[in-house]
Design an enzyme around this catalytic site. Structure first.
Site, short mmCIF file in Angstrom:
data_model
loop_
_atom_site.label_atom_id
_atom_site.label_comp_id
_atom_site.label_asym_id
_atom_site.label_seq_id
_atom_site.Cartn_x
_atom_site.Cartn_y
_atom_site.Cartn_z
CG ASP A 157 -2.60 -3.38 1.38
OD1 ASP A 157 -2.04 -3.68 2.45
OD2 ASP A 157 -3.56 -4.02 0.93
CG ASN A 211 -13.53 -7.11 -3.30
OD1 ASN A 211 -12.49 -7.63 -2.91
ND2 ASN A 211 -13.67 -5.81 -3.42
CG HIS A 220 -9.28 -6.89 -2.09
ND1 HIS A 220 -9.95 -5.83 -1.52
CD2 HIS A 220 -8.77 -7.59 -1.05
CE1 HIS A 220 -9.84 -5.90 -0.20
NE2 HIS A 220 -9.13 -6.95 0.10
CD GLU A 255 -11.26 -2.86 -3.34
OE1 GLU A 255 -11.11 -4.09 -3.31
OE2 GLU A 255 -11.91 -2.25 -2.48
C1 GLP Z 1 -7.44 -6.22 3.62
C2 GLP Z 1 -6.05 -6.26 3.01
C3 GLP Z 1 -5.89 -7.47 2.12
C4 GLP Z 1 -6.35 -8.72 2.85
C5 GLP Z 1 -7.77 -8.57 3.28
C6 GLP Z 1 -8.30 -9.81 3.95
O1 GLP Z 1 -8.38 -5.78 2.70
N1 GLP Z 1 -5.77 -5.09 2.24
O2 GLP Z 1 -4.53 -7.61 1.75
O3 GLP Z 1 -6.20 -9.83 2.01
O4 GLP Z 1 -7.82 -7.47 4.15
O5 GLP Z 1 -8.60 -9.59 5.28
P1 GLP Z 1 -9.07 -10.68 6.32
O6 GLP Z 1 -7.94 -11.61 6.50
O7 GLP Z 1 -9.35 -9.86 7.55
O8 GLP Z 1 -10.27 -11.33 5.75
#
Ligand code: GLP
Length: 274
Positions: free
Chosen positions: A67, A136, A138, A143
């Site tokens: 993304d 959440n 995702h 989402e």
């Molecule tokens: C962002 C990314 C996700 C990732 C998430 C988790 O939202 N788009 O792909 O899984 O962060 O982040 P963290 O590892 O900082 O908890």
């Protein structure tokens, strides 16, 4: 689905790095799906270390990130383009022309999403997709309510996600409202998925993803449908799993000295690999 529970976050990241390294050695032109987020930082550090210490070779590897934020240029320090160069690409021998992220600055975002999907297909599909998980549930930026068959598209970010990612921006108001993300269907098309989650704050959503009913409200539950998915956790992230008898069972390995078998990383198979 295979679940591996390690005693701490570092061992969990090492396990994930080993899976990636093995896949790359087996297929030097691996098509590797990549993720961002704080959890991935130690994983990329370990891959860089493997490159430096053992010569792990990324020269033919192709990558596709999950993304990118809409409206952030590649040189914006808050963009995922920037994150990937800083944390990984600039420290290994990958050819930047083989690295792909959606262009959040594209004039025609729908065309950019279609182009991204076509690019993945042109490379032969993703061999191994690395994933984190949002609070959440995702995957990427899929989402709650993302359809399991969704493809790469523009997503409006939820309040939970914007709050989760706010510390990475100069101020909460600067967190973009939209992102381009691979769809859940795009992710499920990968030949293998590897999700890494660590820390107590992920425990609730990890339990929902692994043990909960399939629901588009927690898009990570879609991984239960994947024929070759490995989930690597530390004990904190695994702490809300309910099927404890199952998870606590150590994998017995023969002990040459005749003593009890050493306890290897706890590992369970919830469903047989294909
Ligand atoms: C962002 C990314 C996700 C990732 C998430 C988790 O939202 N788009 O792909 O899984 O962060 O982040 P963290 O590892 O900082 O908890």
């Amino acid at each position: 689905m295979e679940v591996i529970i390690q005693s701490n976050a570092e061992l969990a990241a090492r396990t994930a790095a080993d899976v990636i390294a093995r896949a790359l050695v087996a297929k030097p032109d691996l098509v590797l799906g990549l993720a961002t987020g704080c959890t991935m930082e130690s994983l990329y550090d370990l891959l860089v270390q493997k490159h430096q210490d053992t010569g792990l070779d990324f020269s033919r590897c192709r990558t596709f990130n999950l993304d990118e934020y809409v409206g952030l240029a590649a040189n914006d320090p808050c963009s995922y383009h920037y994150f990937m160069r800083q944390r990984f690409f600039d420290s290994v021998n990958i050819d930047l022309r083989n690295t792909h992220l959606p262009d959040g600055m594209a004039e025609d975002l729908a065309a950019e999403c279609a182009r991204y999907e076509a690019r993945i297909v042109a490379c032969g599909g993703i061999d191994l997709q690395v994933l984190g998980i949002g609070l959440n549930g995702h995957l990427g930026f899929n989402e709650p309510l993302s359809a399991f068959r969704s493809r790469t598209r523009v997503q409006t970010l939820s309040r939970v996600t914007r709050a989760q990612n706010a510390p990475l921006f100069p101020s909460p108001g600067q967190v973009p409202r939209q992102a381009i993300t691979m769809g859940v269907g795009t992710i499920l098309d990968a030949r293998q998925c590897l999700l890494l989650a660590t820390g107590l704050e992920k425990a609730d959503v990890v339990a929902k993803a692994i043990e909960g009913p399939l629901t588009a409200m927690v898009t990570a539950t879609a991984l239960q449908l994947h024929p070759a998915c490995t989930i690597v956790l530390d004990q904190d992230a695994a702490s809300q799993l309910k099927e404890n008898d199952h998870y606590q069972r150590p994998v017995a390995t023969p002990n040459k000295n005749g003593g009890p078998p050493p306890v290897r990383p706890q590992k369970i198979l919830l469903a047989s690999p294909p």
